[in-house]
Design a protein around this motif. Sequence first.
Motif, mmCIF file in Angstrom:
data_model
loop_
_atom_site.group_PDB
_atom_site.id
_atom_site.type_symbol
_atom_site.label_atom_id
_atom_site.label_comp_id
_atom_site.label_asym_id
_atom_site.label_seq_id
_atom_site.Cartn_x
_atom_site.Cartn_y
_atom_site.Cartn_z
ATOM 1 N N PHE A 125 0.816 -1.218 0.000
ATOM 2 C CA PHE A 125 0.000 0.000 0.000
ATOM 3 C C PHE A 125 0.853 1.273 0.000
ATOM 4 O O PHE A 125 0.425 2.324 -0.454
ATOM 5 N N TYR A 126 2.082 1.202 0.516
ATOM 6 C CA TYR A 126 2.940 2.379 0.557
ATOM 7 C C TYR A 126 3.862 2.457 -0.658
ATOM 8 O O TYR A 126 4.720 3.331 -0.737
ATOM 9 N N GLY A 127 3.691 1.556 -1.598
ATOM 10 C CA GLY A 127 4.543 1.576 -2.798
ATOM 11 C C GLY A 127 4.226 2.763 -3.690
ATOM 12 O O GLY A 127 3.159 3.363 -3.640
ATOM 13 N N LYS B 51 3.487 -0.919 -6.305
ATOM 14 C CA LYS B 51 2.037 -0.894 -6.173
ATOM 15 C C LYS B 51 1.469 -0.815 -7.599
ATOM 16 O O LYS B 51 1.119 0.263 -8.096
ATOM 17 N N ASN B 52 1.422 -1.989 -8.236
ATOM 18 C CA ASN B 52 1.045 -2.082 -9.652
ATOM 19 C C ASN B 52 -0.361 -2.660 -9.782
ATOM 20 O O ASN B 52 -0.645 -3.756 -9.307
ATOM 21 N N ILE B 53 -1.247 -1.917 -10.417
ATOM 22 C CA ILE B 53 -2.637 -2.343 -10.587
ATOM 23 C C ILE B 53 -2.775 -3.140 -11.877
ATOM 24 O O ILE B 53 -2.212 -2.782 -12.920
ATOM 25 N N GLY C 57 9.120 -4.361 -13.130
ATOM 26 C CA GLY C 57 9.402 -3.446 -12.029
ATOM 27 C C GLY C 57 8.205 -2.538 -11.805
ATOM 28 O O GLY C 57 7.104 -3.001 -11.552
ATOM 29 N N LYS C 58 8.428 -1.245 -11.949
ATOM 30 C CA LYS C 58 7.341 -0.285 -11.807
ATOM 31 C C LYS C 58 6.767 0.133 -13.172
ATOM 32 O O LYS C 58 5.813 0.927 -13.205
#
Length: 260
Positions: A210-212, A220-222, A248-249
């Motif tokens: 949640f803090y990503g 925090k990848n949707i 990664g992100k």
Amino acid sequence: MATDKKIIKKRFGVVIILALLVSVLTPLWAEDYPAGFVGPGYREYLSEKKQNGYYVEVFTKIDLSQKERVNKRNQVEEILAYAYQAAPEAANGILAAQFQHQYNADNLKREIILQRQQRENFASTNLENGFRYLPHSDGKIVYFRDGLPIRIENERVVDEFGNVNIRNSYNYQYDDKRLLTSFEADIKDILGNITHIRQYGMKYTADSLFYGGKNTSANKNITEYFVEETDPAGNKEVTHFYAGIYEGKFLRAFSQTIED
């Protein structure tokens, strides 16, 4: 002649008697003075004064004044001695009182801060509308509950035409990992028209926290979500985003369908 001799003998006897009386009365006079009015060596000192022309009364007054002066000096010295002894104790007492006062004040401040934190934590955890908030310089205010945003007011958003609109978001919902799953928002344009948005069904990659974010090492990848948009005229449009693939992100692939 016989008569003259008798007279001479009588006078001589009177002189002898007077001399004896004087010799007897002089020590009596000296002894008549109490010991408090005379000190050691009184007789020697009295003899010296009498030889220099002082009478007993004058000497007594001088002696008493000297003794009174000595007594007063001794009393002053005694008071000063007590004062010197009491000064460190008094100073220590004052310092101890000041320290205790400061200690009590610090404890009271800590208790007040702790109680306020406990009250705010309870309120931010249990109140539906949130208790803690974070104001921004542009007028946006973010409200929190249990450390997570639950409402955002006066958020400035720019549309594709460069117009600044105001968005109010609310009804934030989270899963067991504290990841956002749904929320609603109302967007007001410069003409006062309101568009309602509802985003739901949000899913994330397994390593999402949640803090990503972009400023953290955590991800925090949707991977999927739905957006339901209702314009001011009541027309509804549903966007479905899914199959998000990340490196990664960075989002590398996804699919999206729009239904109006």
